[in-house]
Design a protein around this motif. Structure first.
Motif, mmCIF file in Angstrom:
data_model
loop_
_atom_site.group_PDB
_atom_site.id
_atom_site.type_symbol
_atom_site.label_atom_id
_atom_site.label_comp_id
_atom_site.label_asym_id
_atom_site.label_seq_id
_atom_site.Cartn_x
_atom_site.Cartn_y
_atom_site.Cartn_z
ATOM 1 N N THR B 83 39.257 41.595 47.978
ATOM 2 C CA THR B 83 39.366 40.286 47.322
ATOM 3 C C THR B 83 40.378 40.329 46.179
ATOM 4 O O THR B 83 41.184 39.420 46.010
ATOM 5 C CB THR B 83 37.978 39.855 46.799
ATOM 6 O OG1 THR B 83 37.065 39.843 47.904
ATOM 7 C CG2 THR B 83 38.017 38.471 46.168
ATOM 8 N N GLU B 84 40.312 41.419 45.414
ATOM 9 C CA GLU B 84 41.271 41.604 44.319
ATOM 10 C C GLU B 84 42.712 41.584 44.869
ATOM 11 O O GLU B 84 43.599 40.921 44.327
ATOM 12 C CB GLU B 84 40.977 42.947 43.627
ATOM 13 C CG GLU B 84 41.995 43.395 42.608
ATOM 14 C CD GLU B 84 41.965 42.558 41.337
ATOM 15 O OE1 GLU B 84 40.885 42.026 41.015
ATOM 16 O OE2 GLU B 84 43.024 42.436 40.679
ATOM 17 N N LEU B 86 43.739 40.265 47.621
ATOM 18 C CA LEU B 86 44.057 38.922 48.124
ATOM 19 C C LEU B 86 44.446 37.989 46.976
ATOM 20 O O LEU B 86 45.412 37.218 47.079
ATOM 21 C CB LEU B 86 42.849 38.364 48.895
ATOM 22 C CG LEU B 86 43.041 36.985 49.520
ATOM 23 C CD1 LEU B 86 44.211 36.983 50.499
ATOM 24 C CD2 LEU B 86 41.759 36.558 50.249
ATOM 25 N N GLU B 87 43.715 38.091 45.867
ATOM 26 C CA GLU B 87 44.056 37.269 44.699
ATOM 27 C C GLU B 87 45.475 37.582 44.218
ATOM 28 O O GLU B 87 46.229 36.682 43.860
ATOM 29 C CB GLU B 87 43.040 37.517 43.570
ATOM 30 C CG GLU B 87 41.674 36.900 43.860
ATOM 31 C CD GLU B 87 40.587 37.362 42.887
ATOM 32 O OE1 GLU B 87 39.509 36.746 42.876
ATOM 33 O OE2 GLU B 87 40.803 38.351 42.153
ATOM 34 N N ILE B 90 48.073 36.058 46.516
ATOM 35 C CA ILE B 90 48.155 34.609 46.342
ATOM 36 C C ILE B 90 48.934 34.274 45.069
ATOM 37 O O ILE B 90 49.737 33.340 45.042
ATOM 38 C CB ILE B 90 46.722 34.019 46.324
ATOM 39 C CG1 ILE B 90 46.166 34.052 47.742
ATOM 40 C CG2 ILE B 90 46.703 32.611 45.766
ATOM 41 C CD1 ILE B 90 44.681 33.835 47.818
#
Lengths: 202, 132
Positions: B83-84, B86-87, B90
């Motif tokens: 998730t990190e 992916l952030e 983005i």
């Protein structure tokens, strides 16, 4: 993101859930992703998760009266003995369908779902219409799933919480005498353990 | 039987999917994974670029990441790193920065806290609470 689960709030979101919801919100707003398409991807990867575990629990309950009895008394422990336990310490309760009573489980929150035995919840389970209608018109919902129950059969609706989650134990189908657990488990569908259908017929 | 379906999307790096263990141990993990696959399909980044970013994040974590690769703790550490990464992808693509994502996450938390059990959690509820 450790065990930060406040028991005062059913609707407490853990940090990682909130972060990922934020990503989904922002990316959906920007038109980069479509939530329904996400579920399709998850389905693809999810074949190994969940419902098979629950099917194992049900098949064992069908073939082992002692286990069924244990499951009735203390589902958390009985299910845990098979190696399936929720990591947030939530309790499980098994509700048994009988000739007189059919059980149906609902909750709007994806967190209120017995992941350890059923995997990830289906999209419709999380939808507001299912939650409200399952309570106000359970027979109507069941009919939409293709299950029409006789009038005299009662329907009990169980609303899951973050701390107590339900597993429906469907009735063992006729014509399965002498079947072993593995074979019985093939008749147990995810939906039959939520209560929107019965176990498959052999 | 589902092998062709499995092969139609990229494999999950470092996670075994050919055993009886669950791939995901919580819905957010599945969603983080699916978001990444969709953004890749949408052309926001290439898979090698993603893999590089993810490896960068993983590098900073203890190598055992909570122990047994089949454990829930491992899955949580693994997908937190995912998730990190992916952030960061983005943010790098200029879609949303960390501060904005943090705001939106906080809004979701407020919405959840303010919503009685059994009622759908609405993002708008969290926005209302921001400016009472």
């Amino acid at each position: 993101m450790s065990g930060d689960h406040s028991h005062g709030h059913d609707n407490h979101l853990d940090d990682m859930t909130a972060r990922v919801m934020a990503l989904e919100t922002v990316l959906t707003e920007k038109g980069l992703v479509d939530p329904a398409a996400l579920d399709a991807i998850i389905d693809t990867y999810e074949t190994k998760v969940g419902p098979r575990n629950g099917a194992h629990v049900v098949a064992k309950a069908w073939s082992d009266p002692d286990f069924a009895d244990w499951l009735k008394r203390d589902a958390t422990a009985a299910i845990g003995s098979l190696g399936y336990s929720g990591r947030q310490g939530e309790h499980m309760r098994a509700v048994f369908n009988t000739d007189d009573t059919h059980n149906l489980v609902v909750c709007t929150l994806c967190s209120c779902y017995p992941w350890s035995v059923l995997g990830l919840p289906p999209v419709w389970y999380k939808s507001p219409p299912y939650r409200s209608r399952a309570v106000s018109d359970p027979r109507g919902v069941l009919a939409e799933f293709g299950l029409t129950l006789p009038e005299e059969k009662a329907v009990r609706v169980w609303d899951s919480t973050a701390e107590l989650r339900y597993l429906v134990i469907p009735q063992r189908p006729a014509g399965t005498d002498g079947w072993d657990e593995d074979r019985l488990a093939t008749l147990v569908t995810r939906n039959s353990m939520i209560g929107t259908e019965e176990a498959l017929q052999p | 039987m589902s092998d062709t379906r499995k092969n139609s999307v990229p494999p999950i790096q470092g996670l075994p999917i050919d055993n009886d263990e669950p791939v995901f141990h919580a819905p957010w993990q599945a969603k983080a994974f699916a978001l990444t696959v969709k953004l890749h399909e949408a052309g926001l980044f290439t898979w090698p670029a993603w893999a590089e970013m993810f490896s960068d994040v993983l590098k900073d974590l203890p190598s055992d990441m909570g122990g047994d690769i089949r454990s829930s703790a491992y899955a949580e550490a693994y997908f937190s790193a995912w998730t990190e990464a992916l952030e960061r992808m983005i943010a790098q693509a200029g879609v949303a920065d960390a501060a904005h994502l943090g705001d939106v996450a906080a809004t979701w938390k407020r919405a959840a806290e303010a919503t009685p059990h059994g009622t759908p959690i609405l993002y708008e509820r969290g926005l209302e609470l921001k400016n009472p």
